[in-house]
Design an enzyme around this catalytic site. Sequence first.
Site, PDB file in Angstrom:
ATOM      1  N   ASP A  91       0.986  -1.139  -0.028  1.00 47.06           N
ATOM      2  CA  ASP A  91       0.207  -0.114   0.100  1.00 47.06           C
ATOM      3  C   ASP A  91       0.901   1.363  -0.096  1.00 47.06           C
ATOM      4  O   ASP A  91       0.018   2.324   0.518  1.00 47.06           O
ATOM      5  CB  ASP A  91      -0.830   0.131   1.178  1.00 47.06           C
ATOM      6  CG  ASP A  91      -1.992  -0.969   0.979  1.00 47.06           C
ATOM      7  OD1 ASP A  91      -2.401  -1.481   0.007  1.00 47.06           O
ATOM      8  OD2 ASP A  91      -2.746  -1.199   2.240  1.00 47.06           O
ATOM      9  N   ASP A 239      -5.744  -7.800  14.656  1.00 43.37           N
ATOM     10  CA  ASP A 239      -5.231  -8.932  15.052  1.00 43.37           C
ATOM     11  C   ASP A 239      -5.958  -9.237  16.241  1.00 43.37           C
ATOM     12  O   ASP A 239      -6.352 -10.396  16.399  1.00 43.37           O
ATOM     13  CB  ASP A 239      -3.807  -8.974  15.274  1.00 43.37           C
ATOM     14  CG  ASP A 239      -3.228  -7.634  16.083  1.00 43.37           C
ATOM     15  OD1 ASP A 239      -3.993  -6.735  16.505  1.00 43.37           O
ATOM     16  OD2 ASP A 239      -2.054  -7.468  16.291  1.00 43.37           O
TER      17      ASP A 239
END
Length: 500
Positions: A91, A239
């Site tokens: 990205d 996460d």
Amino acid sequence: MEIAVLIIFSLLMLAVFLYSLSLLHLLINFRKSRRQKNTSQKWHFSDPSQIPFVTIQLPLYNDKPVVERLLRNIARIDYPLDKLEVQVLDDSTDDSKALTAGIISELKADGFPIEHITRKNRIGFKAGALKAGLEIAKGEFIAIFDSDFLPQPDWLKKTIPHFKNEKLGVVQTRWGHLNENYSLLTRLQAFLLDYHFVLEQTGRSFGKHFINFNGTAGVWRKSCILEAGNWEGDTLTEDLDLSYRAQLKGWEFKYLEEVVTPAELPITIAAARSQQFRWNKGAAENFQKNFGKVLRDKNLTFATRVQGLFHLLNSSFFFVVLLMGIVSIPVLFLINDPAYSSVFEVMTIFVLSPLIFFITYYSAYKELHKSDRFSILKFMGLFLTFFSIAMGLSLHNSVAILEGHFGKKSEFIRTPKFNLSNNQKSFKKTGVKWNLQLILEMLLMLLFAFGIFSAFKIGAYSLLPFHLMMFFGFSYVVLTSLNVEIFSGKKSDLTGFENL
């Protein structure tokens, strides 16, 4: 007013005491785990038919200093190439993208199965990149490494075989440290992470409580990700979020303490602050998002619910410590008042809290330094310094925590990477960022200096150690924020990776 101050102070100390008891419970689990034999089933890769297809995902964002080291290290992975693919989820918005593309082209020409995947936007940040890669991933299992992690060549062969257990959704490995001895700041970060990975993760795993995938250096079963609802970018710790959603679905997690994946620690106070802000705010966001589900799940034991509460509220204790520090100043002037002597006698039970912290942290430290005869002395210095500086970061982290609990959204800020080599002697960062938070940290430093002065003035010394640690911590944070940051480079712990 005096009664109100004492009640608030007592409740804050009670909260810390209860948290320390949860750590003591993890220590007991940790000790029990050392007596448990490993009887888990594993695939035997001597039989090629048992080797599954694996996708490695490498999320990148403007990681130019470390990208070549990362890619060339991943190319050393020892795994059948016909059952492996590597997704570089890039990205980046800077010139690192061209460098990455060039290295990938070179590796592909050598027959390594690697692809460069880019997006037109950063929707969902890291979670969005992982989700986009997952849509086209061929692997039954998804290994994830951040850009500063360097797994050993046999890493997949040590982790993937455990998935013979069909209920297993995640295997997480322990983080190592490439540059632990670079500075005081990196040693303290290593001290904290070692505690988390040695004692907390082991204790939670043995007790069958909720543990978390740490965002990197682990493997997911693809079907587990999908069944849990896939990656979501509505918290800063995607996460932790997916970990809880997966375990609430009944998936098991396995923690491999013996498999160490080395990585780079932030070397500037600004980078460490940024990382702490994201972790602490994300934990608070996840408490708001997931704890109600944990509380309502009838399949969970009472102990697991309690450990889940303290796990998700772990970072929120920075706010408790900050409030306790501020309230302790007026409490100081009540200590010698005979009218409240019985109250302070009852409070002495809370002295057990720092003792429990000391014992649990030393247990983790000793586990990694068994051969060091002076480990207790080194530990005491690290312990006092770490907790002092943690207290100094309490205002910064409290801002993150409150934003998380009250739903204020912010951008996912990646921790800067530096990749200092062994022959680099220093890193220099100039400039002072003046803001309200820095001014408040300076005022808190002066407040605790006043507390230290007052202790000697009125002859009340029971809070002196606490005020000394708060003063030292805020002094460190203020001075490192005001001054040019120069870290005298010691040899980075890059053994085995110098030539990558």
